[in-house]
Motif scaffolding. Structure first.
Motif, short mmCIF file in Angstrom:
data_model
loop_
_atom_site.label_atom_id
_atom_site.label_comp_id
_atom_site.label_asym_id
_atom_site.label_seq_id
_atom_site.Cartn_x
_atom_site.Cartn_y
_atom_site.Cartn_z
N ASP A 111 21.81 58.51 36.31
CA ASP A 111 23.06 58.71 36.18
C ASP A 111 23.45 59.36 34.81
O ASP A 111 23.22 59.08 33.85
CB ASP A 111 23.56 56.99 35.90
N SER A 117 28.38 62.51 35.29
CA SER A 117 29.50 61.41 35.23
C SER A 117 30.79 61.63 34.46
O SER A 117 31.26 60.74 33.77
CB SER A 117 28.93 60.07 34.87
N ASN A 162 34.97 61.75 34.08
CA ASN A 162 36.03 61.30 34.62
C ASN A 162 36.84 62.30 35.26
O ASN A 162 37.18 63.50 34.57
CB ASN A 162 36.94 60.32 33.40
N HIS A 188 28.10 59.70 38.68
CA HIS A 188 28.72 58.52 38.92
C HIS A 188 30.16 58.85 38.26
O HIS A 188 30.60 58.52 37.21
CB HIS A 188 28.20 57.45 37.94
N TYR A 199 36.04 49.49 34.79
CA TYR A 199 34.51 50.21 34.51
C TYR A 199 33.34 49.30 34.52
O TYR A 199 32.36 49.60 35.15
CB TYR A 199 34.56 50.66 33.15
N ASP A 233 30.25 49.48 37.61
CA ASP A 233 29.01 49.47 37.26
C ASP A 233 28.15 48.37 37.71
O ASP A 233 27.03 48.65 37.93
CB ASP A 233 29.12 49.43 35.71
N VAL A 276 24.37 58.53 28.68
CA VAL A 276 25.78 58.30 28.28
C VAL A 276 26.02 58.16 26.70
O VAL A 276 25.08 57.72 26.12
CB VAL A 276 26.29 57.06 28.88
N GLN A 303 28.92 54.13 23.93
CA GLN A 303 29.03 53.00 25.26
C GLN A 303 28.04 52.02 24.83
O GLN A 303 27.60 51.20 25.84
CB GLN A 303 29.13 53.79 26.34
#
Ligand code: ARG
Length: 589
Positions: free
Chosen positions: A129, A132, A134, A169, A323, A327, A347, A351
């Motif tokens: 992933d 991704s 936004n 994603h 979120y 997920d 990521v 996070q």
């Protein structure tokens, strides 16, 4: 002749440990601890005797000597293939003979042979992933890391034989839509004018004003939340707007992906899971993993050292998913529908809590239900900071857009390419400028240890000398030129067997080539591509030294053949290394 092991460091580690335990009578506490050695000590060095000697109160040199004596009766440790020495306080130094070096280079002559040697992930399904972003915002330099790291990680996993599913994603179901929809309603934006490909800047402006409004007024914030809840519950006009916004964003993202040759197998986005979050809520509640608090749903970690006061909110009070909801649904989908054995989330480190809580929740949930639990990994990375030392973000000021960064890099590369090689036709010049410019930017990021933050600097991103992509691309182009010349002079005929390597620069280069699999294993172990960057840079340096010291083409026939082969193998490994980093390998510059 049997093919030599792909990664000799690994092989020696296993072999020496085994011989120690089975032949020398050492117990389970003995491990050989084989590492790449500095050149003055040989090629590999086993340190295990030191710790083991201390452990059983025997002089480590004696342990090392017993190991060496036992190894000497093995074919692969015969003097024709390698030299073993006990050194210092109990090290075992292993130096390959020129024949052994040549054998390895003969067995792993091209990218295909190298890939075959590395096939250990054996088709296991790895979902990565990455990128991704936004939607409704442009990608800026802060988005570079997930994109280039993620792509390199996919390539490395594939090299080791994994079946990789690249999953983008996209954040297309979150808070920004509430803010945007509210602002659009307020301003009466005419969406017919926002054509895909052009409207993103207008959207961003809209978003900026929207964010300001919700930050200033509680009333506005509530309206934005209501907009989001209405969208999520399927309100048709809002869905229509939402689609348009996404079409505009996706078109802009795709431009960047095309420019840097990154592709995805899946672009599902958070919204894809909107109908499956219901099942998540239901199951987590049923099994007592999540608790209701009004309309909100949260997972508590009451006995957890860090999260005991920090529940994981998986549904908002107004019933909207968040979120975490999408997920959770995505893990289920990836396990059930994609058959994922491993899932990697590339990521940023901020996070970290989210992913830890996500993984803890999934573990509880899958344990209760008996679902197949994939390996879950957060491949985190540090922040790209602006000149002020703070994270670069869309909200604060004007971050440098990725599109802008790439264009600038390509323009600078074109100037240099034109200087270096004015004869090139326009088409080649454009192609090379693009590969070099994009390569420089990608490498500027990849060559950093992913755990560290770094200050964004144009100079780093656009550097062409030293440990940079253009330097490596240039070295590779030179190797291609040598190969072309050799071919045109018929010098490379019948050179499939590898003649023994000579001492000096030839040997240093050959030994460096043999380290490639070990470095790749280090990269794989912790998914840190910068280790490969460092290696390739050193390899290019070894090659330069070799090339300055050894005449490749004009020597006697045997020497020419041997040196051409070394050039050829360097070309293979440098080319493959660049490919694994997602950098374009050029045959001329
Ligand atoms: N869209 C998120 C962001 O921009 C990153 C998503 C990462 N992937 C995930 N499955 N959470 O911060």
């Amino acid at each position: 002749m049997e093919r030599p092991p792909f990664d000799l460091q690994r092989h020696y580690e296993a072999r020496l440990t085994q011989v120690g335990q089975e032949v020398c009578g050492f117990d389970q506490n003995f491990s050989a601890q084989v590492q790449l050695a500095p050149i003055r000590f040989g090629d590999y060095q086993a340190n295990g005797a030191l710790a083991y000697g201390r452990f059983c109160q025997i002089h480590p040199r004696k342990i090392a000597q017993r190991l060496v004596d036992a190894l000497r009766s093995e074919e692969e440790f015969s003097p024709a293939l390698c030299d073993l020495q006990v050194a210092g306080g109990g090290f075992v130094n292993i130096s390959l003979s020129s024949l052994a070096l040549a054998r390895w280079l003969a067995a792993y002559g091209d990218a295909h042979a190298l890939r075959t040697g590395a096939n250990e992930l054996d088709g296991r399904i790895h979902v990565v992933d990455f990128s991704s972003p936004n939607s409704a915002k442009q990608m800026h330099v802060g988005h570079l890391r997930s994109l280039v790291l993620g792509d390199a990680i996919c390539r490395i996993l594939e090299f080791f034989g994994a079946k990789v599913i690249r999953d983008n994603h996209i954040g297309d179901w979150g808070t920004q839509f509430g803010i945007l929809l509210r602002q659009i309603r307020l301003e009466g934006t005419d969406f017919e004018q926002l054509a895909p490909g052009s409207g993103l800047e207008a959207l961003e402006e809209l978003y900026r004003r929207g964010v300001q409004a919700v930050e200033e007024s509680e009333e506005a914030a509530r309206e934005a939340r209501e907009e989001l809840a209405a969208l999520q519950s399927g309100d048709a006009p809002r869905l229509e707007l939402w689609k348009r916004i996404n079409a505009i964003s996706y078109a802009a993202f795709q431009k960047i992906y095309d420019l840097c040759s990154v592709h995805f197998d899946l672009v599902l986005g958070e919204s894809f899971y909107r109908d499956s979050v219901g099942r998540v809520f239901e199951e987590l509640e049923k099994y007592g993993i999540a608790e209701k608090n009004g309309g909100a749903l949260a997972v508590f970690f009451r006995n957890h050292g860090q999260f005991y006061e920090q529940p994981f909110l998986i549904r908002k009070a107004d019933g909207a998913s968040n979120y975490a909801s999408t997920d959770l649904a995505a893990v289920l989908y990836r396990s059930e529908q994609l058959g994922a054995d491993e899932i990697f989330y590339v990521v940023d480190a901020r996070q970290q809590d989210h992913f830890q809580q996500l993984f803890l929740t999934v573990e509880r949930w899958f344990e209760k239900t008996g679902y197949r639990l994939p390996g879950l990994h957060h491949i985190s990375f540090g922040t790209v900071c602006g000149e002020d030392g703070k994270a670069i973000r869309t909200r604060s000021g004007e971050p440098i857009r990725l599109q802008q960064l790439f264009s600038e890099a390509i323009a600078r590369a074109r100037t240099i390419v034109e200087e270096k090689n004015p004869e090139l036709d326009r088409e080649s010049r454009d192609r090379i400028a693009r590969a070099v410019g994009i390569g420089a930017v990608k490498y500027g990021d990849l060559s950093q240890n992913r755990s560290n933050n770094y200050l964004f600097s144009w100079d780093r991103m656009l550097a062409f000398n030293g440990n940079t992509a253009p330097y490596l691309q240039y070295a590779l182009a030179r190797l291609h030129a040598i190969a072309r010349r050799a071919a045109s002079e018929n010098l490379s005929d019948g050179v499939d067997a590898m003649p023994p390597i000579q001492e000096g620069e030839e040997r240093s280069l050959a030994r460096k080539l043999l380290h490639f699999p070990t470095v790749l294993h280090q990269v794989l172990a912790d998914l840190r591509p910068h280790l490969l960057c460092t290696y390739l840079y050193e390899l290019a340096g070894e090659f330069s030294t070799f090339y300055a010291a050894c005449r490749v083409i004009d020597g006697d026939r045997a020497t020419t053949r041997r040196r051409l082969l070394l050039c050829d193998r360097t070309k293979t490994i440098l080319g493959l290394g660049l490919e694994l980093l997602g950098l374009e390998a050029l045959d001329q510059m």
